[in-house]
Design an enzyme around this catalytic site. Structure first.
Site, PDB file in Angstrom:
ATOM      1  N   GLY A  71      63.511  15.133  85.759  1.00 32.03           N
ATOM      2  CA  GLY A  71      62.341  14.669  85.007  1.00 32.03           C
ATOM      3  C   GLY A  71      61.726  15.784  84.186  1.00 32.03           C
ATOM      4  O   GLY A  71      60.728  15.569  83.505  1.00 32.03           O
ATOM      5  N   THR A  73      60.835  18.053  81.243  1.00 28.33           N
ATOM      6  CA  THR A  73      60.857  17.778  79.804  1.00 28.33           C
ATOM      7  C   THR A  73      60.996  19.103  79.037  1.00 28.33           C
ATOM      8  O   THR A  73      60.850  20.182  79.606  1.00 28.33           O
ATOM      9  CB  THR A  73      59.575  17.040  79.375  1.00 28.33           C
ATOM     10  N   ALA A  96      65.092  11.198  82.758  1.00 28.21           N
ATOM     11  CA  ALA A  96      64.103  10.308  82.145  1.00 28.21           C
ATOM     12  C   ALA A  96      62.898  11.146  81.755  1.00 28.21           C
ATOM     13  O   ALA A  96      62.436  11.983  82.536  1.00 28.21           O
ATOM     14  CB  ALA A  96      63.684   9.202  83.116  1.00 28.21           C
ATOM     15  N   HIS A 131      47.657  15.317  77.848  1.00 33.69           N
ATOM     16  CA  HIS A 131      48.101  15.819  79.158  1.00 33.69           C
ATOM     17  C   HIS A 131      47.198  16.964  79.607  1.00 33.69           C
ATOM     18  O   HIS A 131      46.480  17.544  78.791  1.00 33.69           O
ATOM     19  CB  HIS A 131      49.549  16.320  79.105  1.00 33.69           C
ATOM     20  N   LYS A 135      50.462  21.916  80.982  1.00 30.56           N
ATOM     21  CA  LYS A 135      51.753  21.414  80.470  1.00 30.56           C
ATOM     22  C   LYS A 135      52.348  22.416  79.474  1.00 30.56           C
ATOM     23  O   LYS A 135      51.653  22.884  78.571  1.00 30.56           O
ATOM     24  CB  LYS A 135      51.558  20.043  79.812  1.00 30.56           C
TER      25      LYS A 135
HETATM   26  P1  NAD Z   1      54.577  22.583  87.638  1.00 28.86           P
HETATM   27  O1  NAD Z   1      54.346  23.737  86.704  1.00 28.86           O
HETATM   28  O2  NAD Z   1      53.494  22.216  88.594  1.00 28.86           O
HETATM   29  O3  NAD Z   1      55.927  22.817  88.488  1.00 28.86           O
HETATM   30  C1  NAD Z   1      57.087  23.420  87.972  1.00 28.86           C
HETATM   31  C2  NAD Z   1      57.639  24.308  89.078  1.00 28.86           C
HETATM   32  O4  NAD Z   1      58.927  24.808  88.701  1.00 28.86           O
HETATM   33  C3  NAD Z   1      56.750  25.538  89.363  1.00 28.86           C
HETATM   34  O5  NAD Z   1      56.393  25.540  90.748  1.00 28.86           O
HETATM   35  C4  NAD Z   1      57.652  26.707  89.003  1.00 28.86           C
HETATM   36  O6  NAD Z   1      57.427  27.865  89.806  1.00 28.86           O
HETATM   37  C5  NAD Z   1      59.031  26.095  89.270  1.00 28.86           C
HETATM   38  N1  NAD Z   1      60.146  26.896  88.764  1.00 28.86           N
HETATM   39  C6  NAD Z   1      60.140  27.947  87.895  1.00 28.86           C
HETATM   40  N2  NAD Z   1      61.395  28.437  87.756  1.00 28.86           N
HETATM   41  C7  NAD Z   1      62.194  27.678  88.552  1.00 28.86           C
HETATM   42  C8  NAD Z   1      63.589  27.706  88.856  1.00 28.86           C
HETATM   43  N3  NAD Z   1      64.411  28.624  88.305  1.00 28.86           N
HETATM   44  N4  NAD Z   1      64.099  26.759  89.686  1.00 28.86           N
HETATM   45  C9  NAD Z   1      63.284  25.843  90.243  1.00 28.86           C
HETATM   46  N5  NAD Z   1      61.947  25.790  90.020  1.00 28.86           N
HETATM   47  C10 NAD Z   1      61.417  26.697  89.188  1.00 28.86           C
HETATM   48  O7  NAD Z   1      54.939  21.348  86.691  1.00 28.86           O
HETATM   49  P2  NAD Z   1      54.954  19.785  87.087  1.00 28.86           P
HETATM   50  O8  NAD Z   1      53.671  19.160  86.660  1.00 28.86           O
HETATM   51  O9  NAD Z   1      55.445  19.642  88.479  1.00 28.86           O
HETATM   52  O10 NAD Z   1      56.044  19.259  86.042  1.00 28.86           O
HETATM   53  C11 NAD Z   1      57.385  19.727  86.094  1.00 28.86           C
HETATM   54  C12 NAD Z   1      58.154  19.159  84.903  1.00 28.86           C
HETATM   55  O11 NAD Z   1      58.214  17.732  85.019  1.00 28.86           O
HETATM   56  C13 NAD Z   1      57.538  19.427  83.528  1.00 28.86           C
HETATM   57  O12 NAD Z   1      58.581  19.639  82.598  1.00 28.86           O
HETATM   58  C14 NAD Z   1      56.810  18.124  83.210  1.00 28.86           C
HETATM   59  O13 NAD Z   1      56.681  17.903  81.821  1.00 28.86           O
HETATM   60  C15 NAD Z   1      57.738  17.132  83.826  1.00 28.86           C
HETATM   61  N6  NAD Z   1      57.168  15.834  84.203  1.00 28.86           N
HETATM   62  C16 NAD Z   1      57.984  14.774  84.053  1.00 28.86           C
HETATM   63  C17 NAD Z   1      57.576  13.531  84.473  1.00 28.86           C
HETATM   64  C18 NAD Z   1      58.558  12.395  84.387  1.00 28.86           C
HETATM   65  O14 NAD Z   1      58.254  11.286  84.846  1.00 28.86           O
HETATM   66  N7  NAD Z   1      59.747  12.621  83.841  1.00 28.86           N
HETATM   67  C19 NAD Z   1      56.317  13.349  85.034  1.00 28.86           C
HETATM   68  C20 NAD Z   1      55.493  14.460  85.187  1.00 28.86           C
HETATM   69  C21 NAD Z   1      55.940  15.721  84.773  1.00 28.86           C
END
Ligand code: NAD
Length: 234
Positions: A71, A73, A96, A131, A135
Site C-alpha cells: 500500500g 505510495t 493498491a 492528508h 505524508k
Molecule cells: P509511517 O511514516 O507512519 O510509516 C512508514 C514506516 O516505514 C516508518 O515506521 C519507517 O521507519 C518505515 N521504514 C523506513 N524504511 C524502511 C525499510 N527499509 N523497510 C521497512 N520499513 C521502513 O507512514 P504510514 O502512514 O504508515 O504510511 C505508509 C505508506 O502507506 C505511505 O506511503 C502512505 O502513503 C501509504 N498509505 C497507503 C494507504 C493505502 O490504502 N494504500 C493508506 C494509508 C497510507
C-alpha cells in the site's frame, strides 16, 4: 496466516491490530533499522513503508515467492518492473493506492461520472486531496488513481498536474493538515453549477482491514492483481 509487516509505522501498527483480531499471527516486523531478516517465515507480507524502499521490499518478497500486498505510495515509477518480476518468478502481488472498500467503490463511481461528463465540455474537472502533515508524497497515490480513472473515461483530459491549470490537464491540489487520514474531492464546475463527489476517511482502520482482506485473498494464488479482483467490483 503468518504475516510479515514491512514498515511498522501508523499503518503497520493498525494492520497488526486488525490481523490479530482476524486470527492471524505477525511473525516478522521490519522497520528502517532491520536489514537482515528471513521473509520466508511468512505466508504473506504486507508492505506499508516509504516510497524509496517499497520496490526493494516488494522485489525481495517476489524473489522468495512470498505473496506481497503493498500500500506504499510514491514508488510507481517501478510498478511495471515489479509486475514483470512477479510474472517471471510466478509469485503473487497486489498494489493498491488505497485499500479501503469505500475508496474502491469511489474509484468506480468516479469512472462512471467521468464517462457521463465526457461530452459535456462546459464542465471543468478538478481534484483536491487532504492528508496529514507527515505524508511524504504529493499528490496522494489515491489522487493519482482517481485522475487516471478520469483520463481513461473522459475524452477531454490526457494528463494531470499538481497546482497547475493547463488545457486537457486535470489540476490537482494537495493540502496537508494535521491528523487528516485522507479526503479526496472531485469537482466538475460549469458557469451555472457544480457537481462534487467526495470520499472522507475517518480513520486508518478501513485501509488496514482492506490490506488484511487482500492478504487473506492472495494466499494460494499466482499473478498480479488489484483490489477490484479482491472485492469483485469494477
Ligand atoms: P509511517 O511514516 O507512519 O510509516 C512508514 C514506516 O516505514 C516508518 O515506521 C519507517 O521507519 C518505515 N521504514 C523506513 N524504511 C524502511 C525499510 N527499509 N523497510 C521497512 N520499513 C521502513 O507512514 P504510514 O502512514 O504508515 O504510511 C505508509 C505508506 O502507506 C505511505 O506511503 C502512505 O502513503 C501509504 N498509505 C497507503 C494507504 C493505502 O490504502 N494504500 C493508506 C494509508 C497510507
Amino acid at each position: 496466516m503468518k504475516i510479515a509487516l514491512l514498515g511498522y509505522g501508523r499503518m503497520g501498527k493498525t494492520i497488526e491490530q486488525i490481523a490479530i483480531q482476524r486470527g492471524h499471527t505477525i511473525v516478522l516486523t521490519v522497520d528502517k533499522e532491520d536489514h537482515d531478516y528471513d521473509i520466508t517465515k511468512a505466508d504473506v507480507a504486507i508492505d506499508f513503508s516509504i516510497p524509496t524502499v517499497a520496490f526493494n521490499n516488494i522485489s525481495n518478497c517476489i524473489n522468495h515467492k512470498v505473496p506481497v500486498i503493498s500500500g506504499t505510495t510514491g514508488w510507481l515509477q517501478d510498478y511495471d518492473k515489479a509486475v514483470a518480476l512477479c510474472n517471471e518468478k510466478q509469485s503473487a502481488f497486489i498494489y493498491a493506492s488505497n485499500f479501503s472498500l469505500g475508496v474502491n467503490i469511489f474509484f468506480e463511481l468516479n469512472k462512471i461520472l467521468a464517462r457521463m461528463m465526457s461530452n459535456l465540455k462546459q464542465y471543468d474537472v478538478s481534484l483536491e486531496e487532504i492528508h496529514h502533515t507527515q505524508k511524504l508524497d504529493a499528490p496522494s497515490g489515491t489522487a493519482i488513481s482517481l485522475a487516471n480513472g478520469i483520463i481513461a473515461e473522459h475524452s477531454g483530459y490526457e494528463s494531470w498536474k499538481l497546482d497547475e491549470i493547463k488545457e486537457k490537464t486535470i489540476p490537482i491540489v494537495a493540502k496537508r493538515i494535521e491528523d487528516v487520514p485522507g479526503t479526496h474531492t472531485i469537482t466538475y464546475k460549469s458557469e451555472v453549477d457544480t457537481i462534487t463527489i467526495e470520499h472522507i476517511a475517518h480513520n486508518r482502520q478501513g485501509f488496514a482491514l482492506g490490506a488484511v482482506i487482500a492478504a487473506e485473498w492472495i494466499e494460494g494464488r499466482t499473478g498480479v492483481f488489484t483490489m477490484n479482483d479482491v472485492l469483485n467490483i469494477g
